[in-house]
Write a protein that holds these residues in place. Structure first.
Motif, mmCIF file in Angstrom:
data_model
loop_
_atom_site.group_PDB
_atom_site.id
_atom_site.type_symbol
_atom_site.label_atom_id
_atom_site.label_comp_id
_atom_site.label_asym_id
_atom_site.label_seq_id
_atom_site.Cartn_x
_atom_site.Cartn_y
_atom_site.Cartn_z
ATOM 1 N N ALA A 96 -2.544 -12.477 -22.599
ATOM 2 C CA ALA A 96 -3.952 -12.475 -22.981
ATOM 3 C C ALA A 96 -4.801 -11.945 -21.836
ATOM 4 O O ALA A 96 -4.573 -12.270 -20.670
ATOM 5 C CB ALA A 96 -4.411 -13.876 -23.358
ATOM 6 N N GLN A 97 -5.784 -11.142 -22.152
ATOM 7 C CA GLN A 97 -6.686 -10.600 -21.137
ATOM 8 C C GLN A 97 -7.842 -11.540 -20.831
ATOM 9 O O GLN A 97 -8.470 -11.453 -19.774
ATOM 10 C CB GLN A 97 -7.232 -9.251 -21.597
ATOM 11 N N ASN A 98 -8.104 -12.466 -21.761
ATOM 12 C CA ASN A 98 -9.250 -13.366 -21.602
ATOM 13 C C ASN A 98 -8.817 -14.810 -21.838
ATOM 14 O O ASN A 98 -7.858 -15.079 -22.572
ATOM 15 C CB ASN A 98 -10.364 -13.013 -22.593
ATOM 16 N N PHE A 99 -9.546 -15.742 -21.220
ATOM 17 C CA PHE A 99 -9.299 -17.157 -21.458
ATOM 18 C C PHE A 99 -9.696 -17.522 -22.882
ATOM 19 O O PHE A 99 -10.709 -17.042 -23.403
ATOM 20 C CB PHE A 99 -10.103 -18.018 -20.480
ATOM 21 N N SER A 100 -8.917 -18.383 -23.495
ATOM 22 C CA SER A 100 -9.227 -18.796 -24.865
ATOM 23 C C SER A 100 -10.368 -19.808 -24.907
ATOM 24 O O SER A 100 -11.080 -19.896 -25.909
ATOM 25 C CB SER A 100 -7.980 -19.401 -25.526
ATOM 26 N N HIS A 101 -10.581 -20.566 -23.809
ATOM 27 C CA HIS A 101 -11.590 -21.628 -23.864
ATOM 28 C C HIS A 101 -13.004 -21.141 -23.619
ATOM 29 O O HIS A 101 -13.968 -21.821 -24.003
ATOM 30 C CB HIS A 101 -11.241 -22.745 -22.867
ATOM 31 N N ASN A 102 -13.163 -19.950 -22.975
ATOM 32 C CA ASN A 102 -14.524 -19.476 -22.739
ATOM 33 C C ASN A 102 -14.693 -17.964 -22.897
ATOM 34 O O ASN A 102 -15.794 -17.449 -22.771
ATOM 35 C CB ASN A 102 -15.022 -19.910 -21.355
ATOM 36 N N GLY A 103 -13.588 -17.257 -23.166
ATOM 37 C CA GLY A 103 -13.668 -15.822 -23.410
ATOM 38 C C GLY A 103 -13.833 -14.961 -22.173
ATOM 39 O O GLY A 103 -13.894 -13.730 -22.287
ATOM 40 N N SER A 104 -13.875 -15.569 -20.992
ATOM 41 C CA SER A 104 -14.030 -14.775 -19.764
ATOM 42 C C SER A 104 -12.694 -14.144 -19.371
ATOM 43 O O SER A 104 -11.622 -14.576 -19.813
ATOM 44 C CB SER A 104 -14.562 -15.648 -18.627
ATOM 45 N N ALA A 105 -12.771 -13.121 -18.523
ATOM 46 C CA ALA A 105 -11.562 -12.397 -18.117
ATOM 47 C C ALA A 105 -10.588 -13.322 -17.401
ATOM 48 O O ALA A 105 -10.993 -14.112 -16.536
ATOM 49 C CB ALA A 105 -11.942 -11.229 -17.218
ATOM 50 N N ASN A 106 -9.330 -13.231 -17.770
ATOM 51 C CA ASN A 106 -8.277 -14.048 -17.158
ATOM 52 C C ASN A 106 -7.379 -13.148 -16.321
ATOM 53 O O ASN A 106 -6.439 -12.556 -16.822
ATOM 54 C CB ASN A 106 -7.465 -14.763 -18.236
ATOM 55 N N ARG A 107 -7.694 -13.030 -15.047
ATOM 56 C CA ARG A 107 -6.906 -12.139 -14.207
ATOM 57 C C ARG A 107 -5.545 -12.736 -13.845
ATOM 58 O O ARG A 107 -4.706 -12.066 -13.253
ATOM 59 C CB ARG A 107 -7.677 -11.766 -12.940
ATOM 60 N N TRP A 108 -5.305 -13.997 -14.214
ATOM 61 C CA TRP A 108 -4.030 -14.645 -13.955
ATOM 62 C C TRP A 108 -3.112 -14.635 -15.177
ATOM 63 O O TRP A 108 -1.987 -15.124 -15.121
ATOM 64 C CB TRP A 108 -4.251 -16.091 -13.504
ATOM 65 N N GLY A 109 -3.587 -14.080 -16.281
ATOM 66 C CA GLY A 109 -2.807 -14.121 -17.519
ATOM 67 C C GLY A 109 -1.465 -13.430 -17.403
ATOM 68 O O GLY A 109 -0.455 -13.917 -17.919
ATOM 69 N N GLN A 110 -1.435 -12.272 -16.740
ATOM 70 C CA GLN A 110 -0.184 -11.543 -16.596
ATOM 71 C C GLN A 110 0.770 -12.281 -15.667
ATOM 72 O O GLN A 110 1.980 -12.323 -15.908
ATOM 73 C CB GLN A 110 -0.457 -10.127 -16.092
ATOM 74 N N TYR A 111 0.223 -12.863 -14.601
ATOM 75 C CA TYR A 111 1.044 -13.674 -13.691
ATOM 76 C C TYR A 111 1.667 -14.842 -14.440
ATOM 77 O O TYR A 111 2.876 -15.097 -14.333
ATOM 78 C CB TYR A 111 0.159 -14.176 -12.543
#
Length: 204
Positions: A96-111
């Motif tokens: 996922a590119q974004n957090f599900s709880h607030n829609g902001s970018a999740n730069r740790w998703g790939q990690y």
């Protein structure tokens, strides 16, 4: 046959030591549903930032979903298709590119998705299976083939199954399969500051 570590510096857990990425799969053995489920369960319990669980898996099993499995094989680069065609299960991991709880970018998703796939690989090793993850695939084709939403990034395709005979591989792959496993020494990867090597301290 499993590859041997040729430059271990200390003892590690046998599951970690035994995990490797062979290309020789036994195409006469299917993966039991229970074994596949336990591998996915291990990935499910991996850690993630905010507990967001950004990973999603497209799972294709040749014995139960040959159409989907063939579609997955088709997104691989030709060189990977040569050996992955013998793997009974192919799994596409997406982040996922974004957090599900607030829609902001999740730069740790790939990690975090990578952590989940390592959990899957270790569980596979524990139950007698092998895995080989691949970056050599067409991400755009994967997105259209499997209807992946725009806010998810296809990260890897992992072949899963039982170990086959090395002799079944083409010569080029066979020589790689027989090569001893080596890793960079700890002092080249662990630092106290950049390029200042970390060293284990003995107790006094």
């Amino acid at each position: 046959m499993s590859q041997q570590q040729s430059n271990p510096q200390t003892d590690i857990h046998p599951i970690i030591a035994r995990r490797w990425s062979p290309r020789a799969f036994d195409d006469d053995r299917t993966v039991e549903p229970e074994a596949l489920t336990t591998c996915l369960e291990a990935a499910r319990w991996s850690s993630s930032c905010f507990g967001d669980e950004p990973w999603r898996f497209i799972v294709t099993d040749k014995s139960h979903n040959p159409e989907g499995w063939n579609k997955m094989l088709a997104i691989l680069v030709e060189k990977n298709q040569l050996w992955a065609k013998h793997a009974p299960v192919l799994i596409l991991a997406c982040a996922a590119q974004n957090f599900s709880h607030n829609g902001s970018a999740n730069r740790w998703g790939q990690y975090d998705t990578g952590q989940a796939m390592m959990s899957l690989a270790l569980q596979a090793t524990a139950v007698g299976l092998i895995t080989h993850s691949m970056g050599g695939f067409d991400a755009a084709l994967a997105t259209t083939t499997f209807n992946i939403p725009d806010d998810f990034t296809p990260m890897s395709v992992t072949a899963l199954g039982y170990l086959g005979q090395t002799e079944s591989l083409d010569e080029g792959f066979r020589s790689i399969e027989m090569t001893e496993r080596r890793r960079k020494p700890i002092h080249e990867i662990a630092f106290t500051s950049w390029n200042e090597s970390w060293q284990a301290q003995e107790r006094k």
